[in-house]
Design a protein around this motif. Structure first.
Motif, PDB file in Angstrom:
ATOM      1  N   PRO A  48      73.021  64.808  69.510  1.00 19.22           N
ATOM      2  CA  PRO A  48      72.807  64.965  67.886  1.00 19.22           C
ATOM      3  C   PRO A  48      70.969  65.320  67.117  1.00 19.22           C
ATOM      4  O   PRO A  48      71.309  66.618  66.167  1.00 19.22           O
ATOM      5  N   ILE A  49      70.293  64.619  67.578  1.00 12.26           N
ATOM      6  CA  ILE A  49      69.070  64.868  66.956  1.00 12.26           C
ATOM      7  C   ILE A  49      68.650  66.495  67.896  1.00 12.26           C
ATOM      8  O   ILE A  49      68.175  67.594  66.553  1.00 12.26           O
ATOM      9  N   GLN A  50      68.848  66.758  68.679  1.00 17.18           N
ATOM     10  CA  GLN A  50      67.964  67.556  69.882  1.00 17.18           C
ATOM     11  C   GLN A  50      68.945  68.762  68.843  1.00 17.18           C
ATOM     12  O   GLN A  50      68.565  69.897  68.523  1.00 17.18           O
ATOM     13  N   ILE A  51      70.020  68.401  68.790  1.00 21.98           N
ATOM     14  CA  ILE A  51      70.494  69.715  68.028  1.00 21.98           C
ATOM     15  C   ILE A  51      70.005  70.501  67.348  1.00 21.98           C
ATOM     16  O   ILE A  51      70.467  71.832  66.711  1.00 21.98           O
ATOM     17  N   TYR A  52      70.622  69.477  66.580  1.00 15.04           N
ATOM     18  CA  TYR A  52      69.853  69.570  65.150  1.00 15.04           C
ATOM     19  C   TYR A  52      68.649  69.762  64.975  1.00 15.04           C
ATOM     20  O   TYR A  52      68.375  71.138  63.632  1.00 15.04           O
ATOM     21  N   ARG A  53      67.500  69.465  65.483  1.00 13.83           N
ATOM     22  CA  ARG A  53      65.681  69.542  65.245  1.00 13.83           C
ATOM     23  C   ARG A  53      65.745  70.540  66.132  1.00 13.83           C
ATOM     24  O   ARG A  53      64.947  71.296  66.029  1.00 13.83           O
ATOM     25  N   ASP A  54      66.276  70.811  67.531  1.00 16.00           N
ATOM     26  CA  ASP A  54      65.897  71.686  68.109  1.00 16.00           C
ATOM     27  C   ASP A  54      66.987  72.660  68.961  1.00 16.00           C
ATOM     28  O   ASP A  54      66.978  72.838  69.826  1.00 16.00           O
ATOM     29  N   PRO A  55      67.861  73.338  67.911  1.00 22.61           N
ATOM     30  CA  PRO A  55      69.015  74.234  68.781  1.00 22.61           C
ATOM     31  C   PRO A  55      67.550  75.621  69.162  1.00 22.61           C
ATOM     32  O   PRO A  55      66.919  76.004  68.880  1.00 22.61           O
ATOM     33  N   PHE A  59      74.718  77.148  62.910  1.00 25.00           N
ATOM     34  CA  PHE A  59      76.331  76.981  62.936  1.00 25.00           C
ATOM     35  C   PHE A  59      75.960  75.100  62.166  1.00 25.00           C
ATOM     36  O   PHE A  59      76.545  74.739  61.394  1.00 25.00           O
ATOM     37  N   ILE A  60      74.841  74.416  62.547  1.00 15.77           N
ATOM     38  CA  ILE A  60      74.617  73.234  62.540  1.00 15.77           C
ATOM     39  C   ILE A  60      73.510  72.552  61.635  1.00 15.77           C
ATOM     40  O   ILE A  60      72.635  73.227  61.535  1.00 15.77           O
ATOM     41  N   GLY A  61      74.306  72.218  60.516  1.00 19.09           N
ATOM     42  CA  GLY A  61      73.224  71.559  59.016  1.00 19.09           C
ATOM     43  C   GLY A  61      73.376  73.652  58.402  1.00 19.09           C
ATOM     44  O   GLY A  61      73.584  74.616  58.730  1.00 19.09           O
ATOM     45  N   GLU A  62      72.156  73.787  57.660  1.00 12.92           N
ATOM     46  CA  GLU A  62      71.977  74.665  57.048  1.00 12.92           C
ATOM     47  C   GLU A  62      70.576  75.035  57.373  1.00 12.92           C
ATOM     48  O   GLU A  62      69.200  74.577  58.398  1.00 12.92           O
ATOM     49  N   MET A  63      70.441  76.322  57.137  1.00 16.54           N
ATOM     50  CA  MET A  63      68.990  77.386  57.863  1.00 16.54           C
ATOM     51  C   MET A  63      68.515  78.503  56.937  1.00 16.54           C
ATOM     52  O   MET A  63      69.247  78.294  56.660  1.00 16.54           O
ATOM     53  N   ASN A  64      67.357  78.244  56.199  1.00 17.02           N
ATOM     54  CA  ASN A  64      66.743  79.392  56.055  1.00 17.02           C
ATOM     55  C   ASN A  64      66.730  80.376  57.055  1.00 17.02           C
ATOM     56  O   ASN A  64      66.009  80.476  58.613  1.00 17.02           O
ATOM     57  N   GLN A  65      67.228  81.606  56.784  1.00 14.35           N
ATOM     58  CA  GLN A  65      66.727  83.604  58.107  1.00 14.35           C
ATOM     59  C   GLN A  65      66.333  84.051  57.860  1.00 14.35           C
ATOM     60  O   GLN A  65      66.870  84.459  56.363  1.00 14.35           O
TER      61      GLN A  65
END
Lengths: 670, 341, 371
Positions: free
Chosen positions: C226-233, C241-247
């Motif tokens: 989970p941490i890898q996916i969240y921190r380092d997509p 898709f995972i969490g909120e992300m400014n683009q």
């Protein structure tokens, strides 16, 4: 496709190894498909081939020789064909005959006189040529020598071949073609009247706050419990020449279209009412609230919300009624008088004239409107179901004194009509000698003294109904389960679905006749079924297969689709799930199927009228035959016996349902 | 209940198979008949007094139905013997080669009119079944109708809508009426007569006894039916008069024959032998005034006394061989002609 | 720690799996290994193929191509009953006419166990799912969460090697969902059963799984903790898709720099060539507000940028603020702690400086720039 072809790597498709459950379920589907093939597809095929098997005089088959006045044969040997070409005795049209066709041989000899000393010789070219000397059958190529007086007794018999000649003959016989118009006319008029009456009735039940709704609903369902010919008998007692209300007819005869239409309205009423009630019940109350808030008039609301909302129900009811009327045989047989319809024509062709080929032709003709009506109904039903699943808020009628009173009055009139029909039958059955001796007696219940099979017929009917309900329910429900819950095996399942829907489109008369052609064929290994109770059960189960199947499928679809997956993951055999979960959960539907089959087996006439034997005479057929023989009051008595039996069966069913539900469906009540 | 039914169903198949075996041993005969239901038990009982070893399994239905059934089973006959079916129907069977020629013992005792002309004969007659007119006197009084005395009378305008007769396409009685008129009046006049009669007919019934029963119940005052039925209804108390039209009346025979291909020819012969005995003919006499055995007949209650002399000289061969053509003609003239009024 | 290697061979091994429904490819070349005792979650939007993959593993909808091994046994074409798993569905699929006890005991019957042994096991299982008193009730008498626990008990009753959970929590309301999440996870840990769960709810996946398999359009986008996916997509899809992300639109500069609007920032090193249009991403909670008294001027080396608050939304434990900046030619969402907002007296229209930490600023190819 191209995308798939490029992306998907080449290789064999992964197929699961089939477990024993899969094999068993597929085997079962195959078995029921086989059953439907034997009980439906093959007989229909036999009937179709019968309709195109023709009888034609093959004049080249026969040869004649004429002697001189001294009896010495020296002239040319001429075939009947050559003779006919010379004298033109018979036209092409006349050579296309039915199975009973006979041609007199003397017509080939214009100067024939039975007093003449001239002698005649006749023979066939081979053993297939048949001619009669009087009623004696002769075949073969040896000469038969006859004096003139004997020769006039010679008639030629036709050979069988295949072609559309039967259809040509049918459509060139005005009295037969008239039946098509009559049938369509009767069905159309009955449909309009029934749907109209049933709509108003259903509307009153759904949209008013009148009292006795339950009672009315119960009464409206009563016609389902009697054979369709019973209202015919009642109408005779009401409007016949000795009828109680004869004056109403103002000199018109009840025998004919009036009687058929009135009776049809009676026996199709509950079918239409059920469908329309369902359609009205699903309409969304919020639409009415919206209309009210917009101050839309009641009249406008009716036309803009009620009618469009119920339109599929109305269309579906119309086609169901149309189909019931056009395929019904009992009623027009009893009260049709000289007004011929297709279903009765089949009976007359087969029973009256032993013209099986023409019976098959009329059957094919009757199949067309029946299939059309069925097809349209199916399409409409599907849309209705779509509406149903999107149902929303249930409409709660608000009380309106005038409207409620009006509804009560209307429903009372309909109830009186239905109860009157039943009541008059019961009364006539108990009267000693209508109309001369109205004292009461049980004389008309001495069925053993009448044609039709007596009390044994009544017992047979109960046996048939019981067997049909039991085996039918087992076959239908298990079949529906297998086809709904089997994985893969798409071809088999599609075939099954098709065959399961087919019976509804097949009129009972057609099915019964098809059974004669198929099962009475000596080469058929199933021939031993002919004339037994088994074939009646087979035929009745098949005849009423579709509705039962749909009931089962609806119930099964309401079950969670993942039960089977869970069962497999727990490594349990499918039959454990079937017995422990599927059957108990679907028990209400199963009981509904069995009562449906029971009631219909008690009342059906059309499918079994060709198939019963003396030892398997049936009550419903006895009603027909007793009426046929002029024993109208006993026919009414037997009809009412069927009614009471079905009422009793319904009560038992209700009790059973309640008891069974209490025991096995505890989970529902929490 | 259910278990009983299942048990029954399971034994059904077995029983059907077993029945075939039983037939071979204990002499059971399947007998097709159109004799009135209430007479059958009596017939079997009488026969079994003489031959207790042969059991009869009756298959009974109306003439049209039994005929249809037999013809349908042409290639796979189920019946062993036909006992009590119209001779016209038996002639049809004969021409299809479905009957076993057999001269029953004592056939020479019968009135030759009642025996098939072939040698050996394929069928033997039992009794005659004679057309008559049933006339409801009560209803006639109400309507002011006079009693008809002849077939021609029935075409009088006063009877319009008051006459009912069987449809020859489904009823043996109806057919014998039509064939007798064609024989009595000749082809052309016969059809002309029926054209006129058709104007008065309320409707055509499917069964031959129905017109008389409907006359008895007053539904239609005049029913063209057969004498036996009229006598019965009268005995039940119907206000009927049984009229024998003066021109003569059509008739048909109830007859007996062995079905070719029977499993038990010996037993079949035994039965047919018995059906022409004097005692059998006495038995027929309870319902039928005219029987095949000369000198046996005793008068039947309510039966018109002059009936026998009015029986026409019926040409059964004509009737059988022209049956299909007559019925087709009849149908095209009268059937389905009545439109919705 | 749960990665598979030679010493710890994969318990479940999926190799080059394809699934076609007619012309539609629901799974494209899926390969995956799951270690024994691992809790793996298939995560993705609806239609991504996650349920299809689960059903292929269960043998309910077999794959079109490819193989599946479980415990070194090739189960690719075995029917469900010959595989070894328990399954729980979103709909619970409890048998409505059987009592809770009999539902749980269902898979234990016909397996040669004695009645008393079955009873004992059922008691144990009911205890395990914390519903010891409910055995004689019927499913309809229980709440959704309770029913799902019973379904779980039934699935593990036979001690299967693999537990498959198909959106087990989706039919439940939010509060029950959270508590059941923990219960399932705890139970899984206690039993050590290898578990595959399908969900479309990222929070569920993040909180429960040892590893997450993010799927999209029938393909695996990323596999990781989970941490890898969240921190380092790995992909923009995962990032989004995972969490909120400014683009925000940006232009790549050197190997670890990006220019957003007028401002140049340090970022994670990337492989884009200079002047390539990119999307720069940063999570709202990674945006750090810089308090005024530390520095009055925005310092580019400090990754700071001047913004003003365009909009603020109170979300209970923090504020979500829309930060507008003419210099960035766009806006960013930032999660501002209650403390920071109070201390800095922030409100709509406030001006402040924020920092975009370089290790939290990640570049992806700009899909709209691709021609």
């Amino acid at each position: 496709m191209s995308k798939l072809a490029t992306e998907l790597p080449a290789g064999p498709r992964v197929r699961l190894v089939l477990g024993s459950d899969d094999w068993f379920m597929r085997g079962f589907i195959a078995l029921i498909v086989l059953y439907l093939f034997v009980a439906l597809a093959l007989p229909l095929y036999a009937m179709l081939s019968k309709s195109i098997s023709t009888f034609r005089m093959d004049l080249t088959q026969f040869q004649f020789q004429v002697s001189d006045e001294t009896g010495f044969f020296s002239g040319d040997i001429l075939s009947a064909d050559e003779l006919n070409a010379a004298v033109g005795a018979y036209s092409e049209q006349e050579l296309n005959v039915g199975s009973g066709g006979r041609l007199s041989a003397t017509a080939f000899f214009p100067d024939f006189s039975f007093r003449s000393p001239v002698k005649y010789r006749v023979r066939g070219v081979d053993d297939s040529a048949v001619f009669l000397l009087g009623s004696e059958r002769r075949t073969g190529p040896s000469w038969v020598e006859l004096d003139s007086n004997q020769f006039r007794r010679v008639v030629l018999r036709p050979v069988t071949s295949v072609g559309l000649d039967n259809f040509k003959r049918y459509f060139s016989t005005p009295s037969l073609v008239q039946s098509i118009k009559n049938s369509l006319f009767i069905a159309a008029i009955s449909t309009v009247i029934t749907v109209l009456l049933a709509f108003c009735f259903a509307y009153a039940l759904n949209r008013s706050c009148m009292r006795f709704k339950g009672v009315f609903r119960l009464i409206a369902m009563a016609p389902i419990l009697v054979p369709s010919l019973l209202p015919g008998i009642a109408l005779v007692y009401l409007f016949g020449n000795q009828g109680l209300l004869k004056a109403v007819m103002a000199g018109e005869s009840i025998y004919g279209p009036y009687g058929i239409i009135a009776g049809s309205v009676f026996f199709t009423f509950p079918h239409a009412m059920l469908i329309i009630t369902t359609a009205l019940a699903i309409s969304d109350a919020r639409l009415y609230e919206a209309a009210l808030s917009l101050r839309t008039s009641r009249w406008k609301t009716f036309w803009t919300i009620t009618i469009p909302g119920a339109r599929y129900g109305l269309i579906s009811a119309a086609f169901v009624v149309f189909n019931l009327v056009i395929t019904d045989f009992g009623l027009p047989k009893v009260i049709g008088g000289q007004y011929n319809v297709l279903a009765v024509d089949i009976y007359k062709q087969v029973i009256g004239q032993q013209n099986f080929e023409m019976g098959a032709v009329v059957s094919v003709v009757l199949l067309i409107p029946a299939m059309l009506a069925f097809g349209i109904d199916r399409i409409v039903q599907r849309r209705q179901v779509a509406l149903l699943s999107a149902r929303s808020v249930v409409y709660q009628p608000s009380s309106s004194r005038i409207f409620d009173r009006f509804c009560l009055l209307y429903c009372s009139l309909i109830a009186i009509f239905i109860l009157g029909i039943l009541g008059i039958c019961q009364f006539a059955a108990l009267v000693k000698f209508w109309p001369y001796d109205l004292s009461l007696s049980l004389r008309n219940y001495a069925f053993n003294r009448m044609d039709g099979g007596g009390w044994a017929a009544y017992r047979n009917s109960i046996e048939l109904a019981g067997l049909t309900a039991f085996f039918g329910t087992v076959i239908v429900f298990t079949g529906a389960y297998m086809v709904e819950k089997t994985q893969g095996f798409k071809g088999g399942r599609t075939l099954f679905q098709f065959l399961a829907m087919l019976p509804m489109a097949i009129p009972g008369m057609v099915l019964g006749l098809a059974y004669i052609f198929f099962f009475n064929d000596p080469d058929n290994p199933l021939n031993f079924l002919y004339g037994t109770m088994a074939i009646l059960v087979l035929c009745t189960v098949t005849h009423f297969y579709t509705v039962s199947h749909l009931t089962a499928v609806t119930a099964l679809k309401q079950m969670d689709n993942e039960f089977e997956s869970v069962n497999a993951s727990l490594k349990q055999p499918f039959y454990k799930l079937f017995a422990r979960v599927s059957v108990p959960v679907c028990l209400p539907a199963i009981l509904d199927i069995s009562i449906y089959l029971f009631v219909n087996a008690m009342t059906t006439v059309s499918a079994v009228v060709f198939l019963y034997s003396t030892s398997t005479a049936l009550a419903s057929v006895a009603v027909l035959n007793m009426d046929d023989a002029g024993d109208v009051a006993p026919a009414a008595a037997m009809g009412m016996m069927i009614f009471y039996t079905n009422v009793a069966a319904r009560i038992v069913h209700a009790g059973l349902s309640r008891g069974v539900l209490r025991r096995t469906q505890v989970w529902r009540h929490h | 209940m259910i278990t009983r039914l299942i048990g029954k169903a399971l034994t059904l198949g077995v029983a059907t198979g077993a029945m075939a075996l039983v037939t071979a041993h204990a002499a059971e005969l399947t007998v097709y008949t159109a004799v009135e239901a209430e007479d059958l038990a009596r017939y079997a009982e009488q026969f079994n007094k003489a031959h207790p070893d042969i059991t009869i399994n009756w298959v009974r239905d109306s003439t049209g139905v039994v005929t249809a059934k037999l013809l349908a089973e042409k290639n796979n006959p189920q019946a062993d013997v036909i006992w009590g079916l119209a001779a016209t129907s038996l002639l049809l069977m004969k021409s299809e080669g479905m009957l076993e020629p057999y001269a029953p013992k004592g056939v020479e005792n019968l009135d030759p009119k009642f025996v098939d002309k072939s040698d050996p004969p394929t069928w033997t007659g039992m009794d005659a079944w004679v057309a008559s007119v049933c006339f409801n006197t009560v209803e006639a009084d109400k309507l002011g109708l006079t009693a008809p005395t002849s077939w021609q009378d029935l075409t009088k305008p006063e009877y319009k809508g008051h006459v009912i007769m069987p449809n020859p396409n489904s009823s043996g009685t109806g057919f014998l009426d039509v064939s007798s008129w064609l024989q009595l009046f000749g082809e052309e006049d016969g059809w002309a007569y029926m054209d006129a009669l058709h104007e008065n007919i309320a409707r055509y019934t499917h069964s031959g006894s129905a017109p008389c029963k409907l006359a008895a119940s007053g539904e239609i005052p005049i029913g063209v039916s057969f004498a036996f039925r009229g006598a019965k209804s009268k005995a039940e108390g119907a206000p009927l008069e049984i009229i024998v039209p003066s021109e003569g009346v059509g008739w048909d025979m109830e007859a007996t024959a062995i079905v070719a291909g029977t499993d038990d020819l010996e037993a079949a012969k035994t039965l047919v032998d018995w059906t022409i005995t004097k005692e059998a003919n006495e038995m027929y006499n309870t319902g039928y005034a005219v029987v095949a055995y000369p000198g046996v007949a005793k008068p039947v209650e309510h039966f018109p006394p002059n009936l026998i002399e009015k029986m026409i000289d019926n040409d059964f061969e004509f009737a059988a061989n022209n049956r299909a053509a007559i019925l087709a003609e009849w149908q095209s003239r009268y059937d389905g002609k009545s439109e919705p009024k | 720690m749960l990665r598979t290697d030679d010493e710890n061979p994969a318990f479940l091994k999926i190799n080059a799996l394809w699934k076609a429904f007619g012309d539609f490819l629901a799974l494209k070349d899926i390969s995956l290994e799951v270690a024994e005792g691992e809790f793996v979650c298939f995560l993705g939007p609806s239609g991504c193929g996650k349920t299809t993959l689960l059903r292929a593993i269960a043998g309910l909808d077999p794959q079109t191509r490819g193989t599946i091994e479980q415990s070194s046994r090739d189960i690719s074409n075995l029917p469900p009953a010959q595989r070894d798993y328990g399954i729980v569905f979103q709909s619970y699929a409890l048998f409505p006419n059987l009592s809770i006890r009999r539902n749980v005991a269902y898979g234990l019957e016909n397996a040669g166990h004695s009645r008393s042994k079955i009873d004992a096991r059922v008691d144990e299982l009911l205890q395990l799912v914390d519903l010891p008193e409910q055995g004689n009730k019927y499913p309809a008498q229980l709440s959704g969460g309770q029913q799902q626990r019973i379904a779980l008990a039934r699935a593990i009753a036979t001690k299967p090697g693999l537990l498959l959970l198909d959106e087990p929590l989706s039919a439940l309301d939010a509060r029950v969902r959270v508590s059941l999440r923990h219960q399932i996870k705890e139970l899984q840990r206690k039993l050590g059963v290898t578990t595959v769960m399908v969900t479309h709810d990222q929070e569920e996946g993040l909180s429960m799984a040892d590893r997450i398999v993010v799927m999209n359009h029938g393909r695996i986008e990323q596999v990781g903790t989970p941490i890898q996916i969240y921190r380092d997509p790995d992909t923009l899809f995962v990032a989004d898709f995972i969490g909120e992300m400014n683009q925000v639109q940006g232009v790549a500069e050197t190997a670890d720099r990006v220019r957003i609007g007028e401002v140049s920032f340090n970022c994670q090193s990337h492989g884009f060539s200079p002047d390539e249009k990119v999307l720069a991403t940063v999570r709202p909670e990674d945006i750090v507000p810089i308090e005024r008294d530390h520095s009055d001027q925005a310092d580019p080396a400090d990754q700071g940028v001047e913004v003003h608050i365009g909009d603020m939304e109170f979300l209970g434990s923090y504020w979500k603020a829309r930060l507008d900046s003419p210099r960035l030619s766009g806006s960013l969402n930032a999660n501002l702690s209650m403390n920071a907002v109070r201390r800095m007296e922030l409100s709509v229209g406030s001006h402040l400086q924020v920092r975009l930490p370089s290790d939290r600023l990640k570049l992806f190819a700009n899909p709209s720039a691709v021609t």
